[in-house]
Design a protein around this motif. Structure first.
Motif, PDB file in Angstrom:
ATOM      1  N   ILE A 154      36.651  51.089  39.909  1.00 53.59           N
ATOM      2  CA  ILE A 154      36.948  50.351  38.566  1.00 53.59           C
ATOM      3  C   ILE A 154      37.636  49.126  39.102  1.00 53.59           C
ATOM      4  CG2 ILE A 154      38.837  50.426  36.934  1.00 53.59           C
ATOM      5  CD1 ILE A 154      38.545  53.563  36.999  1.00 53.59           C
ATOM      6  N   LEU A 155      38.468  48.903  40.348  1.00 53.08           N
ATOM      7  CA  LEU A 155      39.153  47.753  40.728  1.00 53.08           C
ATOM      8  C   LEU A 155      38.101  46.807  41.426  1.00 53.08           C
ATOM      9  CD1 LEU A 155      41.927  49.280  42.893  1.00 53.08           C
ATOM     10  CD2 LEU A 155      42.003  48.623  40.445  1.00 53.08           C
ATOM     11  N   GLU A 156      36.892  47.086  41.453  1.00 47.76           N
ATOM     12  CA  GLU A 156      35.885  46.159  41.617  1.00 47.76           C
ATOM     13  C   GLU A 156      35.286  45.374  40.426  1.00 47.76           C
ATOM     14  OE1 GLU A 156      33.229  48.171  44.542  1.00 47.76           O
ATOM     15  OE2 GLU A 156      34.767  48.338  45.843  1.00 47.76           O
ATOM     16  N   ASN A 157      35.733  45.893  39.633  1.00 50.83           N
ATOM     17  CA  ASN A 157      35.133  45.124  38.139  1.00 50.83           C
ATOM     18  C   ASN A 157      35.647  43.646  38.401  1.00 50.83           C
ATOM     19  OD1 ASN A 157      36.481  43.957  35.786  1.00 50.83           O
ATOM     20  ND2 ASN A 157      34.735  45.327  34.896  1.00 50.83           N
ATOM     21  N   ARG A 158      34.776  42.985  38.143  1.00 50.98           N
ATOM     22  CA  ARG A 158      34.963  41.322  38.473  1.00 50.98           C
ATOM     23  C   ARG A 158      36.056  41.046  37.844  1.00 50.98           C
ATOM     24  NH1 ARG A 158      29.981  38.001  36.400  1.00 50.98           N
ATOM     25  NH2 ARG A 158      31.501  37.103  34.857  1.00 50.98           N
ATOM     26  N   GLN A 159      36.723  41.235  36.906  1.00 53.96           N
ATOM     27  CA  GLN A 159      38.021  40.650  36.415  1.00 53.96           C
ATOM     28  C   GLN A 159      39.283  41.122  37.267  1.00 53.96           C
ATOM     29  OE1 GLN A 159      38.272  37.659  34.829  1.00 53.96           O
ATOM     30  NE2 GLN A 159      36.092  37.832  34.612  1.00 53.96           N
ATOM     31  N   ILE A 160      39.020  42.684  37.215  1.00 54.01           N
ATOM     32  CA  ILE A 160      40.295  43.112  37.904  1.00 54.01           C
ATOM     33  C   ILE A 160      40.495  42.749  39.387  1.00 54.01           C
ATOM     34  CG2 ILE A 160      41.257  45.470  38.705  1.00 54.01           C
ATOM     35  CD1 ILE A 160      39.791  46.518  36.193  1.00 54.01           C
ATOM     36  N   ASP A 161      39.132  42.699  40.200  1.00 52.63           N
ATOM     37  CA  ASP A 161      39.289  42.330  41.624  1.00 52.63           C
ATOM     38  C   ASP A 161      39.695  40.878  41.623  1.00 52.63           C
ATOM     39  OD1 ASP A 161      38.390  43.004  44.086  1.00 52.63           O
ATOM     40  OD2 ASP A 161      37.028  41.232  44.001  1.00 52.63           O
ATOM     41  N   LYS A 162      39.719  40.103  40.634  1.00 51.58           N
ATOM     42  CA  LYS A 162      40.544  38.792  40.718  1.00 51.58           C
ATOM     43  C   LYS A 162      41.975  39.000  41.143  1.00 51.58           C
ATOM     44  CE  LYS A 162      37.134  36.167  38.225  1.00 51.58           C
ATOM     45  NZ  LYS A 162      37.005  35.567  36.880  1.00 51.58           N
ATOM     46  N   VAL A 163      42.826  40.034  40.760  1.00 50.83           N
ATOM     47  CA  VAL A 163      44.175  40.275  40.753  1.00 50.83           C
ATOM     48  C   VAL A 163      44.198  40.652  42.307  1.00 50.83           C
ATOM     49  CG1 VAL A 163      45.956  41.434  40.277  1.00 50.83           C
ATOM     50  CG2 VAL A 163      44.177  41.045  38.519  1.00 50.83           C
ATOM     51  N   PRO A 164      45.105  39.939  42.935  1.00 49.33           N
ATOM     52  CA  PRO A 164      44.965  39.969  44.623  1.00 49.33           C
ATOM     53  C   PRO A 164      45.618  41.487  45.024  1.00 49.33           C
ATOM     54  CG  PRO A 164      46.164  38.043  44.058  1.00 49.33           C
ATOM     55  CD  PRO A 164      45.935  38.520  42.646  1.00 49.33           C
ATOM     56  N   PHE A 165      46.583  41.924  44.055  1.00 50.91           N
ATOM     57  CA  PHE A 165      47.039  43.244  44.474  1.00 50.91           C
ATOM     58  C   PHE A 165      45.915  44.442  44.436  1.00 50.91           C
ATOM     59  CE2 PHE A 165      48.889  47.316  43.007  1.00 50.91           C
ATOM     60  CZ  PHE A 165      49.717  47.548  43.877  1.00 50.91           C
ATOM     61  N   PHE A 166      45.211  44.305  43.224  1.00 52.53           N
ATOM     62  CA  PHE A 166      44.205  45.123  43.119  1.00 52.53           C
ATOM     63  C   PHE A 166      43.107  45.284  44.005  1.00 52.53           C
ATOM     64  CE2 PHE A 166      45.573  45.266  38.480  1.00 52.53           C
ATOM     65  CZ  PHE A 166      46.589  46.407  38.704  1.00 52.53           C
ATOM     66  N   HIS A 167      42.892  43.701  44.299  1.00 48.05           N
ATOM     67  CA  HIS A 167      41.775  43.702  45.311  1.00 48.05           C
ATOM     68  C   HIS A 167      42.029  44.183  46.749  1.00 48.05           C
ATOM     69  CE1 HIS A 167      38.530  41.600  47.593  1.00 48.05           C
ATOM     70  NE2 HIS A 167      39.600  41.519  48.630  1.00 48.05           N
ATOM     71  N   ASN A 168      43.386  44.117  47.027  1.00 44.88           N
ATOM     72  CA  ASN A 168      43.985  44.777  48.202  1.00 44.88           C
ATOM     73  C   ASN A 168      44.059  46.214  48.383  1.00 44.88           C
ATOM     74  OD1 ASN A 168      44.366  42.130  49.531  1.00 44.88           O
ATOM     75  ND2 ASN A 168      46.388  42.101  48.465  1.00 44.88           N
ATOM     76  N   LEU A 169      44.457  46.654  47.128  1.00 46.95           N
ATOM     77  CA  LEU A 169      44.502  48.121  46.849  1.00 46.95           C
ATOM     78  C   LEU A 169      43.172  48.844  47.107  1.00 46.95           C
ATOM     79  CD1 LEU A 169      46.245  50.675  46.310  1.00 46.95           C
ATOM     80  CD2 LEU A 169      45.749  50.109  43.710  1.00 46.95           C
ATOM     81  N   SER A 170      42.157  48.242  46.335  1.00 46.34           N
ATOM     82  CA  SER A 170      40.725  48.895  46.545  1.00 46.34           C
ATOM     83  C   SER A 170      40.286  48.550  47.939  1.00 46.34           C
ATOM     84  CB  SER A 170      39.921  47.903  45.785  1.00 46.34           C
ATOM     85  OG  SER A 170      38.494  47.869  45.973  1.00 46.34           O
ATOM     86  N   HIS A 171      40.767  47.642  48.497  1.00 47.88           N
ATOM     87  CA  HIS A 171      40.290  47.338  50.106  1.00 47.88           C
ATOM     88  C   HIS A 171      41.012  48.564  50.939  1.00 47.88           C
ATOM     89  CE1 HIS A 171      39.200  45.352  53.878  1.00 47.88           C
ATOM     90  NE2 HIS A 171      40.454  45.398  54.144  1.00 47.88           N
ATOM     91  N   ASN A 172      42.180  48.581  50.711  1.00 51.94           N
ATOM     92  CA  ASN A 172      42.943  49.676  51.559  1.00 51.94           C
ATOM     93  C   ASN A 172      42.686  51.114  51.122  1.00 51.94           C
ATOM     94  OD1 ASN A 172      44.491  47.854  52.987  1.00 51.94           O
ATOM     95  ND2 ASN A 172      46.149  48.009  50.947  1.00 51.94           N
TER      96      ASN A 172
END
Lengths: 418, 754, 50, 271, 259
Positions: A154-172
């Motif tokens: 979900i976090l990889e959705n284009r808009q959500i992924d733009k949020v750094p926190f979510f991007h990092n979370l997804s990455h982690n």
């Protein structure tokens, strides 16, 4: 209209068409919700279950979707723990399907129990000797795992992924996914097994009862095995259907082939084990309690020997043979037929282990119990299907479920224009 | 904007975290589960002090002792009274469900007056005073017109103070039409009357018999005093034998040592066939037959006509081959049965089909009783005893005025005691015909007490029609039964758990015993004891009628009547004449010959010889049109009498008897060809056609269809009404040529596809 | 069920079974906590901004 | 000394039903229903949703007229002990809503703990367990006869015969009031036993050789309580459920109907 | 992205001003964009829900009811001879009478004895009319609970106040609090919303029964066999041994207390 949300580089149908389909499937969903509310507010008298059929269609549906959802844990195990890297191209979809299956299973359980508000007693006042406790525990824990596996998607959705926190979370989360996947595999192994144990520990029901090792009856292992075999088949089947509907190639054939091959060998070994189990049960276990093997398959309008042939030969031996041979896998028709049969086989097996158990008379002065579900039962069982379709539609539209979609699409276009 | 959204999200997450750390979700989760445990719509029974009250059941003629457990003022459970001479702790399912009758929705809660058409179900609540004055006005009016004899009363019993009050009232009022509901008691009383020359009930010393031969009596299906018979049956195991002669494998047959299927209606022939073997092989009791009986050998009556004796009759006409032909039982079986019966030390033959709610043919009763006489088992341990009614009601003779005397001279509407049937006392089965034809005189008013004739009397249609012809019907029923529903006025009685009443002589008991019902709880509704109401009505008349009722109320009347027994009854719950012994053979018989009469001389003086006239009572209907024969059957879980089954009892009924609202009829697979189990069918008899389902049962003789009694109520509550079919809708009475009693045991029928 | 409950028994079934459950939950819980905290730290360090 | 040892020993309450005496009259069913606040509905002819803790089955020998025979088998909860010390239903209950009481040998059912998963019903081969498909409703005024000793059950839970355990407790209370701890045989009897007009039901402690139930069946307590009386049998003995309800019958076909046998299998006699 | 944030910040300047004091230093806020607000709202949400959960919720959950008559236990205890059991006695069948019925009170209160207006009310409204007083029973357990007083009081020799507290020393009837949701007395859960207790009589939930039973008669054999004798863990229970008189502690005995 919603183009900002759609993953980059892929094409989706128009928003209007999308909404139209959502509404159509949503109507079915609503029908299911009405039935569900009826069951909650008026009670289980809305069903056609009775004292002989304490377990009926829902429990079958539950066991079936869990078996089919087994694709998630097994693919996850192969991808993250064993390290079959190609499977990363299908793992997202496998997780999504698993998530749908398990959330559906939990929902069905919540409708199935007579006192939903006391459902938490199973955790708080657990009887650790009950197979059902184990099922509930592992089921909810594994659902948590699936949720954890689904969240990064979900976090990889284009808009959500733009949020750094979510991007990092997804990455982690991706980073430690192997731990989650391993835990999930462990949990899944046990609860698939406990589902198998659920009927097999009923020593008052000679049709279901199985001997085993320590606390585990043979079906404990058989169920896990069959889920590992049929779950991936279901993933392949749903992927194929999705490709047909979207008229796109979404996953490379080599990925499908690999999964099919593994599933094929799992299914083949499972079928052998199932045959041995059936043989032993028919000649040793059942006669010990006074039952002839054929007592379970005669004098009733539905459960004849055909069901055994269907389950073991048609849905076991045949698809195994197709899937373990290269030629079989290569042919698109045979492949799809095989996975379809395997899926059907899992469903039939669960049906037999739930409903036929109830149907067989044990007291000599009783006769076969037959049952037909009420519309409320049918609607609530279709409800998860509609919910699954909607979730797949939304996820496919807005999330990068298929990593290979873009390149496959480009290849296709290239081949057209070259 | 983005801050807002994120902040909001943050607020929510913070709120969620805080909430998790507060008791709110956990307490609510706990409380919601407790709420499901204490749903306000699930009743919580109040606790309190436990007490026990003893009383006697009057729901059937069985008269069992009951102990009722109470919590504070509520009666919560009925149990059998330990050491009570009839049932000693055991209790049948009807008695056990008594509280459902007490608190049930079917109670009539206050006097009701009909508003709409008869049976339409529209009622107006009226006060007791208005109700009583209405009755009095009506009766006074009739009496003034010299029509007092057109007032009748149907009651379930003619024993005990309540029945006596009713009878007494009719007498001083001037009507001979007190009618008791029919049962095998009528036939047995007549048998006693004709063969023993006494007015007595038949008592059976079953406890001491070691060979019981039952001609279709449902000994464990509710015959006699049911609980007592169960106990006897259990005690008999290993000590004696029970042989059941019956066309259907009833529970009694199944529990017997030998079941002998017989063509229905031929029981008397079998009895005589057995007599044949016993006499031929000289197995009979010489002492009794030679010294204390009359009519065994050929004899000449007062007018000089010579008659065949019993011996010659059976030797001539009832040889085993002939009887085998008639009954369908092989001659070897007949001979073997006769031998084992006669050789047993205390053999006892009984009859009265099923629960004994229908009288049956007199010839059958006399033939069976003759068997007892042959083996000398009369007024002896293990035999049949003539038991007189307990004699404790000694009220002063009534003083009748001219009106009353004139009314009492009228013929009874049912013809009992008249020219045709001089030995019969009550013939309710003839009542509908008499009213409908209007031959005798029209009935103008009818009281119904403790009876439900609209339901229990054969040919329901005719009964209903008769009721429609009677302009003023008063029901004293506690429940909205079929008769009450077709009445003009309902004066609801207390139910047995709310009232005082003496319950004399349980059916078939060999000792005179008076049971004592006393109130267990206060009356739950605005009801009145029927005894009180009768006394009040009488008092409203004034004059001689009032004078005949010198008591303030029923309780005073009962106390006075019982005299020094009152205290004992209150304490023990029953009064038993423990010194009672049946009279010895020397003094037992008050017949013209002073002996036991195989042939009643009194009867022969008026009629042709019974046995020479023996013909099986044919079932109504044409064999060509109706190839099968429909017979009723009784079983314990269905009350076939005037009390409708309470919900608990109906709940126990098997799904091979009742499925949904459909009744199932039993058919042998041979006769039910073309039908599968549970198939719908139309069952028709000359009286009507109904929809039924088929239950294929190997335990019934081919050619028969069996239907349970006790279903098909149209009144009562939703737990009973409209379930199944009332057997009485399908059968009509067949008059016994000797007694006038209803001798029908079945009717021709056919079963067709629905 | 926790060992504080009176329904808890110190037998092998309870220890293994409930132990397994709490173990799995702990892993999942700790794993997620780790991810969230690390994501927060990463974000505060300016990682992941496009 | 011997007496003292017996004092405090766990009981094993059991029931013996003499099928030769049982007339199928239904008193036990109604006694049970009225003792235990069992509800009723308008239509109770669907026996698969009709709650009767004690149900009477009607058996036939399957022969043609006039060789036909019938027999009634009253079936309360069998209070199974199980081969390995666990009853079929107890071990499967996920929430410990049903359990095996070692002091009395009775299988309990706690309605307020049960959340209605019905696994126990699937486990019970005797169909002794009943689910409350409907809210229990008593017609207006009839709730007056409800006993406070047994809670009315709510919709959505399973219930079953408890051998009238509340009577055991009330008897205990009474004994305590008199300063006693032990109960006499007649102080604790189930409602069905008490009501049976035929005296077909006997109830007592199978561990106590003075009790009538013991004398009737002579249970072999070393082998799961297998009856030693040749006329005694238990339902589905071969499954190893070890019921505490025994039946007596002098008829071979009835005894054989108690269990399943493979065709032509001769009944194994255990002595 | 940052522009959007700034716009939003401007829009909510007021809010920022108000809470500035509790916020982290300004420069940090500028560095890290909206973090300050996020933490602030988190704290607001957190604090508010704690206040609701711990403070407001319990007030809403329970309704307060007054006893029909204010009862003085002290006076009554002084007047009778046998303490609690004078009025709360055992019946012959071993059952417990509970709250006295009118019949018992009438023995003394046929007519008004003292000057207490409560007594006057009692005599006039209840005794004279023959109506039972609808007492609200603080310790009333749900219907599913079976509790044998005689087993505890006569056989177990437990004092009344172990469970009921020193109610005999009360001069007034306290307010009866009823759980609006479940309909039963707050005394069962206890006054403390967290469910903590200091005295044995503070709570009457199943765990409290179990605690006492465990303390009194548990046979701590298993604990010795276990490798971890952890002191704070509850003592384990053993299957009953044969001949001892023991308190009911088995897990296999649910229906000893539940009906």
């Amino acid at each position: 209209m919603d183009s900002a949300l759609i993953p980059e580089g892929v094409k989706r149908c128009s928003f209007g068409k999308f909404i139209l389909w959502i509404i159509i499937v949503g109507a079915v969903l609503l029908w299911g919700v009405v039935a569900m509310l009826l069951c909650w507010f008026k009670g289980l008298n809305q069903t056609n279950m009775n004292d002989a059929y304490g377990f009926a269609m829902w429990i079958w549906a539950d066991l079936a979707v869990i078996a089919l959802g087994g694709g998630a844990f097994f693919t996850g195990l192969l991808r993250y723990v064993i390290g079959k890297d190609e499977l990363k191209n299908i793992i997202n979809y496998a997780v999504l399907i698993g998530f749908i299956c398990y959330s559906s299973a939990l929902l069905i359980l919540a409708i199935d129990i007579g006192q939903p508000l006391r459902g938490w007693f199973i955790f708080w006042h657990a009887n650790v000797h009950s197979m059902l406790t184990e099922v509930a525990f592992c089921l909810s824990c594994y659902f948590a795992v699936l949720t954890i596996e689904y969240i990064p998607l979900i976090l990889e959705n284009r808009q959500i992924d733009k949020v750094p926190f979510f991007h990092n979370l997804s990455h982690n989360m991706h980073g430690i996914m192997v731990i989650f996947a391993a835990t999930g595999a462990f949990l899944s192994f046990f609860h698939q097994g406990s589902l198998g144990g659920t009927p097999a520990v009923l020593y008052g029901r000679p049709f279901a009862f199985r001997e085993g090792v320590l606390i585990w009856p043979w079906t404990f292992f058989l169920f896990t095995w069959s889920a590992a075999a049929c779950g991936p088949c279901f993933t392949i089947l749903v992927t194929w259907i999705t490709e047909k509907i979207t008229r796109k190639k979404l996953v490379r054939q080599n990925v499908i082939m690999l999964l099919a091959k593994i599933a094929g060998w799992m299914l083949a070994t499972y079928t052998v084990a199932k045959i041995i189990d059936t043989w032993y049960w028919a000649t040793v276990t059942a006669p010990a309690s006074g039952f002839n093997f054929m007592d379970f398959y005669s004098n009733n309008p539905l459960y004849g020997p055909w069901i055994l042939v269907l389950e073991i030969v048609v849905c076991g031996v045949i698809p195994s043979l197709i899937l373990i041979t290269k030629t079989g896998r290569k042919s698109s028709f045979l492949l799809i037929s095989a996975v379809l049969l395997a899926v059907l086989g899992a469903c039939v097996n669960r049906w037999v282990m739930v409903l036929q158990v109830m149907a067989v008379p044990v007291l000599t002065f009783e006769s076969w119990f037959m049952y037909f579900p009420s519309w409320q039962e049918i609607a609530t069982t279709i409800l998860p299907v509609a919910y699954g379709i909607i979730l797949i539609m939304i996820s496919y539209r807005y999330l990068p479920i298929f990593p290979q979609e873009q390149e496959l699409e480009e290849e296709k276009n290239a081949s057209i224009f070259v | 904007m983005k801050v807002c959204r994120r902040s909001f999200l943050s607020l929510v997450i913070g709120g969620a975290a805080g909430t998790t750390l507060s008791p709110l979700p956990w307490k609510l989760m706990d409380d919601s589960s407790i709420w499901t445990q204490m749903w306000p719509w699930t009743p919580v029974p109040e606790d309190g002090e436990v007490s026990y009250v003893n009383t006697v059941c009057s729901l059937c003629p069985g008269g069992c002792g009951l102990t009722v457990r109470k919590i504070n003022e509520r009666a919560i459970k009925i149990e059998g009274m330990k050491a009570y001479p009839v049932n000693d702790g055991g209790v049948c399912l009807l008695g056990l469900s008594g509280l459902q009758l007490l608190y049930g929705p079917t109670r009539v809660k206050t006097p009701l007056k009909r508003v709409g058409a008869r049976g339409e179900g529209r009622w107006e609540k009226i006060s007791w005073e208005d109700a009583i004055s209405e009755v009095v006005k009506k009766l006074a009016d009739l009496r003034a017109k010299g029509l007092s004899h057109t007032v009748g009363c149907i009651s379930d019993s003619d024993r005990g103070t309540v029945a006596h009050l009713l009878g007494r009232f009719l007498t001083v009022y001037g009507s001979p039409n007190f009618i008791r509901t029919p049962s095998m008691q009528d036939s047995y009383e007549q048998t006693m009357h004709l063969m023993h020359g006494v007015q007595a009930s038949a008592g059976f010393d079953v406890e001491n018999a070691d060979f019981i031969l039952s001609f279709g009596s449902g000994l464990i299906d509710g015959w006699g005093s049911p609980v007592r018979m169960f106990k006897v049956n259990s005690a008999l195991k290993g000590k004696g034998k029970l042989v059941q002669v019956e066309p259907r494998l009833s529970n009694t047959a199944a529990k017997s040592d030998k079941w002998i299927p017989i063509k229905p209606g031929t029981e008397a022939a079998l009895a005589l066939g057995l007599a044949h073997v016993i006499i031929k092989e000289s197995l009979y009791n010489r002492d009794f037959v030679n010294n204390y009986s009359f009519g065994f050998n050929d004899w000449t009556d007062d007018r000089g006509r010579s008659h065949k004796g019993f011996k010659k009759l059976v030797l001539d006409e009832y040889g085993p081959d002939d009887v085998a032909e008639i009954t369908g039982i092989s001659d070897s079986t007949i001979i073997a049965l006769a031998r084992s019966f006669a050789r047993a030390s205390k053999p006892l033959a009984v009859c009265g089909r099923g629960q004994g709610n229908t009288p049956g043919g007199l010839s059958e009763f006399m033939a069976v009783h003759a068997l007892n006489a042959l083996v000398g088992n009369i007024n002896k341990k293990g035999g049949v005893w003539a038991v007189p009614d307990p004699d404790y009601i000694r009220w002063p003779e009534v003083e009748m005025d001219i009106n009353a005397a004139k009314g009492m001279q009228a013929n009874r509407i049912d013809g009992a005691g008249g020219k045709t049937y001089p030995d019969s006392r009550y013939l309710l089965n003839r009542f509908p015909e008499a009213v409908n034809s209007g031959k005798e005189y029209p009935m103008k008013a009818l009281f119904v007490v403790g009876a439900n004739p609209v339901y229990t009397i054969p040919d329901s249609k005719a009964v209903k029609e008769a009721f429609d012809k009677i302009p003023f019907v008063v029901s004293f029923s506690s429940y909205m039964d079929e008769t009450a529903a077709n009445a003009d006025l309902i004066l609801p009685n207390h139910v047995f758990l709310e009232r005082y009443e003496d319950v004399p002589m349980p059916a078939g008991l060999q000792k005179p015993i008076v049971g004592f019902s006393k109130p267990v709880v206060k009356p739950q509704f605005n009801t009145r004891h029927v005894g009180d109401v009768i006394i009040q009505i009488a008092k409203s008349f004034g004059g001689v009628i009032a004078d005949a009722f010198p008591w303030d109320n029923y309780e005073a009347c009962l106390q006075k009547t019982l005299g020094n027994k009152w205290n004992a009854l209150n304490k023990e719950g029953f009064w038993l004449d423990s010194n009672f012994m049946a009279k010895g053979w020397k003094r037992a018989f008050s017949t013209p010959s002073g002996k036991f009469e195989f042939f009643s001389r009194a009867f022969a003086a008026k009629n042709e010889n019974l046995f020479q006239q023996f013909r099986p009572v044919e079932p109504e209907g044409d064999e060509g049109r109706f190839p099968l024969i429909l017979i009723p059957y009784d079983y314990m879980r269905l009350a076939s009498g005037c009390i409708g089954d309470p919900p608990f009892a109906i709940k126990t009924v098997e799904d091979t008897v009742l499925k949904g609202d459909d009744i199932l009829v039993e058919v042998n697979p041979k006769s039910g060809r073309g039908f599968r189990e549970g198939d719908q069918a139309i069952l028709s008899t000359p009286k009507g056609a109904v929809k039924v389902r088929v239950h294929l049962f190997d335990g019934i003789m081919p050619g028969l269809v069996a239907m349970p009694r006790g279903l098909g109520h149209t009144a009562y509550d939703e737990y009973l009404a409209d379930k199944g079919i009332n057997f009485n809708e399908l059968i009509g009475p067949v008059e016994d040529p000797a007694s006038g009693l209803d001798a029908a045991w079945g009717i021709r029928a056919k079963l067709t596809r629905a | 069920m926790l060992p504080f409950s009176f329904e808890w028994l110190w037998d092998i079934s309870h220890m293994l079974f409930m132990g397994g459950l709490w173990y799995a939950l702990t892993i999942l819980g700790l794993g997620m906590t780790y991810c969230i905290i690390k994501a927060a730290i990463d974000t505060s360090k300016g990682k992941g901004s496009h | 000394m011997k007496e003292e040892h017996k004092h405090g020993k766990a009981s094993k309450f059991g029931m013996v039903i003499d099928l030769d005496k049982c007339t199928g009259c239904g008193s036990c069913m109604v006694a049970c229903m009225s003792e235990n606040n069992v509800p009723f509905k308008k239509d109770e002819t669907n026996k698969l949703d009709s709650i009767t803790w004690l149900r009477i089955y009607k058996l036939t020998n399957g022969k043609k007229f006039p060789e036909t025979d019938i027999c009634y088998i009253p079936r309360p909860c069998m209070q199974c002990e199980g081969d390995h010390g666990h009853s079929p239903c107890v071990s499967v209950c996920p929430a410990t809503a049903t359990d095996y009481n070692h002091e009395t040998g009775i299988v309990s059912q706690i309605y307020t703990r049960c959340f209605g998963c019905r696994y126990c019903m699937a486990a019970c081969p005797y169909h002794a367990r009943y689910f409350n498909w409907w809210d229990p409703v008593w017609p207006d005024g009839m709730e007056k006869y409800l006993s406070p000793n047994v809670s009315p059950r709510m919709r959505g839970v399973v219930e079953k015969c408890s051998f009238c355990f509340h009577r055991y407790q009330l008897a205990k209370n009474k004994a305590y009031a008199q300063g006693r701890r032990e109960l006499k045989e007649d102080e604790y009897q189930t409602a069905c036993t008490q009501a049976c007009p035929a005296g077909a039901i006997t109830f007592g402690d199978l561990n106590n050789s003075h009790h009538a139930v013991y004398k009737l069946v002579k249970p072999d307590n070393k082998h799961g309580g297998r009856p030693r009386n040749p006329n005694a049998f238990r339902l589905l003995e071969r499954l190893g459920t070890n019921p505490k309800v025994y039946y007596l019958s002098s008829r071979e076909w009835v005894r054989r109907a108690g269990d399943n046998y493979i065709k032509d299998e001769v009944k194994k006699e255990h002595h | 992205m940052s522009t959007l944030d700034e716009k939003a910040k401007e829009a909510s300047t007021e809010a920022v001003d108000e809470v500035e004091t509790v916020l982290p230093p300004k420069e940090k806020k500028q560095d890290n964009g909206p973090w300050g607000y996020i933490i602030l709202f988190f704290i607001i949400g957190f604090a508010a829900s704690l206040v609701i959960g711990w403070g407001i919720f319990p007030k809403l959950l329970y309704s307060q009811k007054k006893q029909p008559i204010d009862f003085n236990h002290v006076i009554h205890v002084e007047a009778v001879e046998e303490g609690c059991e004078s009025c709360h006695f055992f019946r012959e069948d071993g059952s417990f009478s509970g709250v006295p019925k009118l019949v018992q009170c009438v023995d003394c209160h046929e007519e008004v004895m003292g000057e207490d207006p409560n007594e006057v009310k009692f005599v006039e409204e209840y005794v004279a009319k023959g109506q039972e007083v609808p007492w609200l029973v603080y310790s009333k357990q749900p219907d599913c609970v079976f509790f044998s007083h005689i087993a505890h009081v006569k056989m177990g020799k437990i004092e009344c106040d172990t469970c009921h507290g020193h109610i005999g020393e009360s001069t007034h009837s306290r307010v009866y609090e009823e759980n609006r949701f479940t309909g039963y007395s707050r005394d069962i859960w206890g006054k403390n919303i967290a469910g903590l207790k200091k005295n044995t009589w503070d709570r009457m939930k199943m765990d409290d029964c179990a605690e006492c039973h465990a303390e009194n008669k548990a046979v701590p054999k298993t604990v010795e066999r276990l490798p971890w004798p952890i002191s704070w863990m509850p003592r384990p229970y053993e299957k009953p041994t044969s001949s001892q008189v023991r308190t009911q502690i088995d897990k296999d005995a649910c229906f000893v207390c539940h009906k």
